[in-house]
Structure formats: C-alpha cells, structure tokens
Design a protein around this motif. Structure first.
Motif, PDB file in Angstrom:
ATOM      1  N   LEU A 319       0.812  -1.213   0.000  1.00 15.52           N
ATOM      2  CA  LEU A 319       0.000   0.000   0.000  1.00 15.52           C
ATOM      3  C   LEU A 319       0.847   1.265   0.000  1.00 15.52           C
ATOM      4  CD1 LEU A 319      -2.948  -0.864   2.426  1.00 15.52           C
ATOM      5  CD2 LEU A 319      -2.902  -0.929  -0.061  1.00 15.52           C
ATOM      6  N   ASP A 320       1.838   1.328   0.874  1.00 17.21           N
ATOM      7  CA  ASP A 320       2.598   2.576   0.988  1.00 17.21           C
ATOM      8  C   ASP A 320       4.096   2.337   1.112  1.00 17.21           C
ATOM      9  OD1 ASP A 320       2.595   1.479   3.480  1.00 17.21           O
ATOM     10  OD2 ASP A 320       1.746   3.207   4.514  1.00 17.21           O
ATOM     11  N   GLY A 321       4.556   1.152   0.694  1.00 19.96           N
ATOM     12  CA  GLY A 321       5.978   0.849   0.779  1.00 19.96           C
ATOM     13  C   GLY A 321       6.765   1.437  -0.376  1.00 19.96           C
ATOM     14  N   LEU A 322       8.077   1.266  -0.312  1.00 20.33           N
ATOM     15  CA  LEU A 322       8.980   1.759  -1.348  1.00 20.33           C
ATOM     16  C   LEU A 322       9.568   0.568  -2.095  1.00 20.33           C
ATOM     17  CD1 LEU A 322      10.771   4.506   0.751  1.00 20.33           C
ATOM     18  CD2 LEU A 322       9.339   4.925  -1.238  1.00 20.33           C
ATOM     19  N   PRO A 323       9.615   0.624  -3.435  1.00 19.60           N
ATOM     20  CA  PRO A 323      10.133  -0.518  -4.190  1.00 19.60           C
ATOM     21  C   PRO A 323      11.649  -0.618  -4.131  1.00 19.60           C
ATOM     22  CG  PRO A 323       9.564   1.257  -5.687  1.00 19.60           C
ATOM     23  CD  PRO A 323       9.148   1.709  -4.316  1.00 19.60           C
ATOM     24  N   VAL A 324      12.129  -1.848  -4.128  1.00 17.61           N
ATOM     25  CA  VAL A 324      13.561  -2.129  -4.227  1.00 17.61           C
ATOM     26  C   VAL A 324      13.733  -3.102  -5.380  1.00 17.61           C
ATOM     27  CG1 VAL A 324      15.518  -3.231  -3.115  1.00 17.61           C
ATOM     28  CG2 VAL A 324      14.082  -1.673  -1.814  1.00 17.61           C
ATOM     29  N   GLN A 325      14.562  -2.743  -6.359  1.00 20.68           N
ATOM     30  CA  GLN A 325      14.685  -3.510  -7.595  1.00 20.68           C
ATOM     31  C   GLN A 325      15.994  -4.295  -7.611  1.00 20.68           C
ATOM     32  OE1 GLN A 325      15.259  -1.351 -11.354  1.00 20.68           O
ATOM     33  NE2 GLN A 325      13.395  -2.298 -12.119  1.00 20.68           N
TER      34      GLN A 325
END
Length: 695
Positions: A319-325
C-alpha cells in the motif's frame, strides 16, 4: 627471525541476528559436528549478542575459517526510518520521479490512503545537467562542475550519503561513473552509491528508490559491519567474512558495505536456503518455508526444488511501501511473532502485532519488566510451554506475570477468561500467518495445499500445525534444531551473483547470437567474481532466465530457460516456457499471441560443501521410556478444553519413533505442538514429519 604464518581455523561459523534472539550455528568439517548457541539479541550493540552466542556454543571466532552473517539491521533501519541524511543527484527535470512514483492507488476506497513517503526530502534532490537516451546515446554532456559544487554544498549541510540516478544509466552508465568519481574525490567522507552498480534494469522510479535506499542504509550498515569486522580481528579471526544476501547466496563483506541493499532479507533468506537443502535431502520438490521468530513470521516457497525468486519487492508493504529492484527470494512477512503484543483497540477489537516486545523488555513472562501480553504469554497460559524448561532451563518463565498482563490488558476490557483470551490471541495470530503464506502461494498462482510446510524459528513449531490446518496443508516438517535453522541454513548457502540486462526484443525477431553474447558477458562476470573469493567453491554453475510478456502488455513474468533451449536455438521452446509461466501467474495463456523479451537474467552460483546429515536406520515405533517427560494439561480448542498431554524430549526420540497427537515435543530452543488427530514420525535424518489430521 621468521614470523610464523597466522593459522586459519577450520570451522564454518554462522550468526543470525533477529529482533528477539541471536542464533549461532557452526560446522566443523574435521569432526562433522554442528554446534549451536542462542542468546537474547542486544539491540544497542548487536555484536555483543553475537559474541555471547558464540561463547554459549563453546566456540571462538579464532577457530573459524568462514564467518557467515545474516542480520535484520538493514531492513529495520529502512522500516524504522533511522538511516543517514541522504541526498540524490539526478537528471535535470526528473527530481520528482521519486515522489510521483507510479500514481497507483492500491486501496481505491480508502479515504485515508496516504502515498509512500520518500526517504529523501525534495530539497535534497539536486538536478544536474546531463542526458542519455534509451539507446545509450549522449544527448547532453555531464556538467562536471555542477556535480562538484552540489557535492560540496550537500557536505556543508551535513548530508551523510549521496545517491546518483541519471536517466537510462542502465543502458550507458558513463555519466554516473564520472559523477561517482567526482563526489568521492570532493567529499571522501560521504557514502556514495550509483544506480548502475545495483540495477541494470529499466523503470526509473524503481531504480531511484533502490539507489536512494542503498545510500540511506549505507553509513549505518557499513559501520555495523566494520564493528563486527573489528571484533573478529581482535578475537584472532583470520578467515573470510561473508554476508548472506536476500537472494540466499553470500557475498564478501567489502561488497556488502557498498551494496547493503542486497542484505535486506539476509536472515530470512538463510532459512529458505536451509529449507531448499532440506527439501533436496528428503525428496520434497515443493515446500513452504515457514519461519516464526520472536518478532515476525515469514514465508517463502521452494518450487520444483528451487526458491521462488522475484526481481524486486515493496519494502514496507504494497500500500505505501517503497520498491527495491534487486533479485531476491520472494519472502513475505507479517509482524506476528512470539513477542507480538496483543491489545484491545477502540471498539473492542482484539489485535495481535505488529508491535513486538522484542528482546527488551520481552514478553511479560520473561520477567524483564514487560507488562503487555504477547503470543508467548498466551502459549504459556495454555500449557504449550513448560515454564521451567524454556531454552533448556536457562530461563524460567513467570506464569503469574503472564496471567497478570493478560487479565489486565485483555480479559477485563473484553470480559473474557484467561483461557478464552489466550486462545483468541493464538487464533488471530494463526489467521495472520496463514495470510502471509497465501501471499507467496495463492497470490502467485500456487495452491498451498499442494505443498508440504517446513516450519522453523523458535516459535514456528508451536504454531505450524494450526497454520497448516488453516491452509489445508497435509504435511509439516520440523527440521533438526528449528530454533537455529536460519543460522544453519547459512552454512548451506552458496556464493551467488545475480545480473540483469534490459533488452527489449520480440521473441520471433531475437537473434540467438545476440542472446548468447549478452548471457555470456554476465556469466563471465559472475564466474570471475566468485573465482576471486577467498574460499573456493566446489563447482560454479549458471542459470538463465528472461522477463517476458505478450506484445502489448506492460508487466512481465520471469521465465526459467534451460541451457538446452539455447544449444538447440529452440524459439518455440522458449515460447512454451513463457506460456506455462504466464498460466501459473495469471491463470491463462495464449499460444497464438507473440511474446517479447524485456530483460535477461543470470544467476551464477558457486556451490559450497554442505554440512552432511547422516541417514540412520529406523527403530521401533514406540519411543523409549527416556524420551518421555511426563504429562501436563494443555489447551486444545478442538478437544473442548485442557487435555492431559504427553511431553517428549526430542533429543531422546529415535528415527522410526511414532507419536500420535495430542503431544508436545520439547527441545532446547523450541516446542513442537502435535494437535489431536495428528500423527508424527521421526524420519531417518531426525526430522519430525507430521501428518495433519482432518476434522
């Protein structure tokens, strides 16, 4: 006089630092023995807990040849927002990529929905004149003076870390490389990270988020690793210090200092690595790795003998997390562990977690000052834990303190008895943990009921049979020393290097010579890196994958591509593999729609020697008299109340022994609950194989 050459030890030593406990496992190739140690985590100085655990295992750092380490320090720093003051240098006109994100609204009807909060404030996102296009061609040269001036200005403002993200650097990183050199020479005391070092994939928001997170973590994680490195040196350690990556492989501590984002899930990944090794040992092709510790419960999947991987994750939730690729094992977790606090919320709702009592003060029953009821307190009140045999008798649990906390915080507000309150807490915790297992199975097109469950962690065996019933899983495996299993899994970890190259090409137009050239470059880089490692692997292998989609789609699925498809230039075979993967993920496939390649992936694995497990002959079904510890009243809801339940010492159970539920099986760092109707047999390797009864 000749100075003697320092002697390197022989043992392989692993440390898993969790939120509540620090676990140690060590393997000595000379004797074939595995040693274990467990101690409460020391939050203010984590290395102290590691050293205490090593001492409790009867070992020393100087005896080790390899020190393997997994820790929650990176993920906790990110979730708690306690990282460094960070700035971003980015292409002019694109400073707001990080904040705009994908403009998606995952919870469409939530009036209180809030977007993700970036780790870097807008004032510290600095634009630089430069531009490279998607083909890797330079459109605007890098303004080197701007980079130097910006770096000096940020240093004067107290910035501790700088992330560099220029557009399309996955295609041509020359501007990032030069900016990295300028910042390091201008501000040598600032941690610097460039996006091309971490990700060679397209999608600028995800790339920005990844490099920002790496910079944000860098100073704290590097200082933490330096502290451990220094303590190891002081203790006479002369071997190799390796860190477990989120992919389940290990990498050198020097690389970990620079690319700390790769160790976000290093502890849980060690457990999945151990589950993969165990699955191979006992012939399970498909298994769910279920890890419940003191703070969280985590789940991963072993499918067709290998961990299910992902190219990235939302840290902090969808919902409100930050992506890590970055390539990582697909692990999902929930804030439900033994130390998870139960509370009554406004409106009279009982909630369990995500707040945890941690190691300090810990659950109320630990007697260290905790006053709020936890899952561990509930298990104690229901008779599932022996108050005088916790951690092999090293800790005595205070059942009266647990009852006071439960009575005051839960029973009185809700008008429940102690038993009803404790049972309610376990049922809520079970539902939460079953949901996290569905996230890595049902949400990926897999049926959890088709899998066996490998349960570990200090609290995993306590709850595994309840979670299995919720998911219609018929078999649960409790490995040896489940409370130390993630640390043991690190001993079974291999060197691993993962590479990705974005390469947009329709499959029917792709040239195998070009495919082979790109794969070969990545494989050669991985082999060279692993061959330079201090500890030489037994064998190096490479696995190939591709991110593919139907023409016209936006998102891709990752497809395993056996090497024989390239040897025979089997384009139709690649398409069939993609159709099969698409059907698993989305429930359908279309053999007549053309596919396209988005990115090419390679995993290069340096296989290390695994601690051997001796197969023993099966004995009689009846456990020996010395295995029995007597009976104690234990609550089972299915039985309508407390049942006089036989208890066994796992150390004295022999392969072939059969136990029917209800029963409790105790060992140093865990207790296994066998529900009424379940059947448990000890296999030839000492694992507990539980067949779940059906209501």
């Amino acid at each position: 006089m000749t100075t003697p050459t320092p002697q390197i030890g022989t043992q392989r030593l692993a440390a898993d630092v969790g939120g509540t406990f620090t676990d140690i496992a060590a393997f000595d190739p000379k004797t074939g023995l595995v040693h274990y140690g467990k101690t409460l985590t020391t939050p203010h100085r984590l290395v102290d807990g590691i050293e205490t655990g090593v001492t409790k295992a009867g070992l020393s750092f100087g005896e080790a040849r390899l020190f393997l380490h997994g820790s929650t320090v990176a993920i906790n720093t990110l979730l708690e927002r306690t990282g460094a003051r960070t700035a971003i240098l980015t292409t002019r006109g694109f400073r707001d990529i990080y904040e705009i994100g994908r403009v998606n609204r995952p919870d469409a009807y939530n009036l209180f929905f809030r977007k993700h909060k970036p780790l870097v404030d807008r004032a510290f996102r600095i634009e630089i004149d430069e531009r490279i296009n998607a083909a890797g061609e330079v459109l605007t040269a890098l303004d080197e003076d701007q980079v130097a001036i910006a770096a000096e200005h940020l240093a004067d403002m107290g910035i501790e870390a700088i992330a560099i993200l220029f557009l399309h650097s996955y295609r041509n990183p020359q501007h990032e490389i030069r900016a990295l050199e300028i910042v390091r020479s201008t501000c040598p005391n600032i941690f610097v990270s460039a996006s091309h070092e971490l990700s060679q994939e397209y999608r600028e928001f995800e790339r920005t988020s990844t490099v920002a997170a790496n910079a944000y973590l860098g100073p704290r994680v590097a200082a933490y690793l330096d502290e451990i490195d220094g303590r190891l040196a002081d203790a006479g350690f002369k071997g190799s210090f390796l860190v477990v990556q989120s992919s389940g492989g290990v990498y050198d501590v020097d690389q970990a200092r620079k690319e700390c984002i790769r160790m976000l899930e290093s502890g849980p990944a060690g457990g999945v690595a151990g589950a993969r090794s165990l699955s191979e040992e006992i012939g399970l092709g498909d298994a769910i790795a279920f890890d419940m510790g003191g703070t969280t419960a985590k789940a991963g999947v072993i499918h067709s003998g290998e961990p299910v991987m992902t190219g990235g994750s939302m840290i902090g939730g969808y919902l409100d997390g930050l992506p890590v690729q970055i390539p990582m094992i697909d692990i999902q977790e929930v804030g439900t562990g033994g130390g998870s606090i139960a509370r009554v919320e406004t409106g009279g709702a009982l909630r369990v977690g995500p707040r945890s009592a941690g190691a300090s003060p810990g659950p109320a029953c630990y007697g260290f000052g905790g006053s709020e009821p936890t899952v561990t307190d509930a298990n104690l009140l229901l008779g599932r834990l022996a108050p005088d045999r916790f951690l092999g008798g090293e800790m005595t649990l205070d059942i009266e303190a647990a009852a006071r906390a439960m009575e005051e915080k839960i029973c009185q507000p809700l008008g429940l008895t102690l038993t009803e309150a404790a049972d309610g807490i376990l049922r809520i915790a079970t539902a939460s943990m079953a949901h996290v297992v569905r996230q890595v199975t049902t949400d990926r097109g897999l049926d959890a009921a088709d899998f066996a469950m490998i349960a570990y962690g200090g609290a995993g065996p306590l709850h595994a049979t309840m979670v299995a019933r919720e998911l219609r899983i018929s078999k649960v495996v409790i490995p040896h020393s489940p409370g130390h299993f993630s640390a043991f899994g690190m001993l079974a970890s291999d060197y691993r290097r993962d590479y990705v190259r974005t390469w947009f090409t329709q499959l029917n137009q792709a040239l195998f010579t070009e495919l082979e050239a790109i794969y070969t470059v990545m494989e050669t880089e991985g082999r060279t890196s692993i061959e330079e490692a201090a500890e030489k692997p037994q064998m190096i292998i490479a696995r190939r994958q591709a991110d593919m989609r139907y023409v016209g789609q936006e998102h891709a699925v990752t497809v395993d591509l056996p090497l024989e498809l390239f040897a025979s230039e089997d384009r139709d075979g690649i398409k069939r593999a993609f159709d099969a993967a698409h059907r698993i993920n989305y429930g359908y496939a279309d053999e007549h729609v053309p596919a396209e390649i988005v990115s090419l992936r390679v995993s290069v694995i340096g296989q290390m020697a695994k601690p051997p497990r001796e197969r023993q002959s099966l004995r009689q079904p009846e456990p020996a008299a010395g295995a029995q510890l007597g009976n104690r009243p234990t609550y089972f809801r299915e039985s309508g109340g407390f049942v006089d339940t036989p208890t066994f010492n796992r150390l004295n159970l022999q392969p072939g022994n059969l136990v029917r539920g209800p029963a409790l099986i105790e060992e140093y760092a865990s207790t296994t609950v066998i529900q009424p109707g379940d059947r448990m047999e000890v296999d030839a390797f000492g694992n507990l194989i539980i067949e779940i009864g059906r209501s």
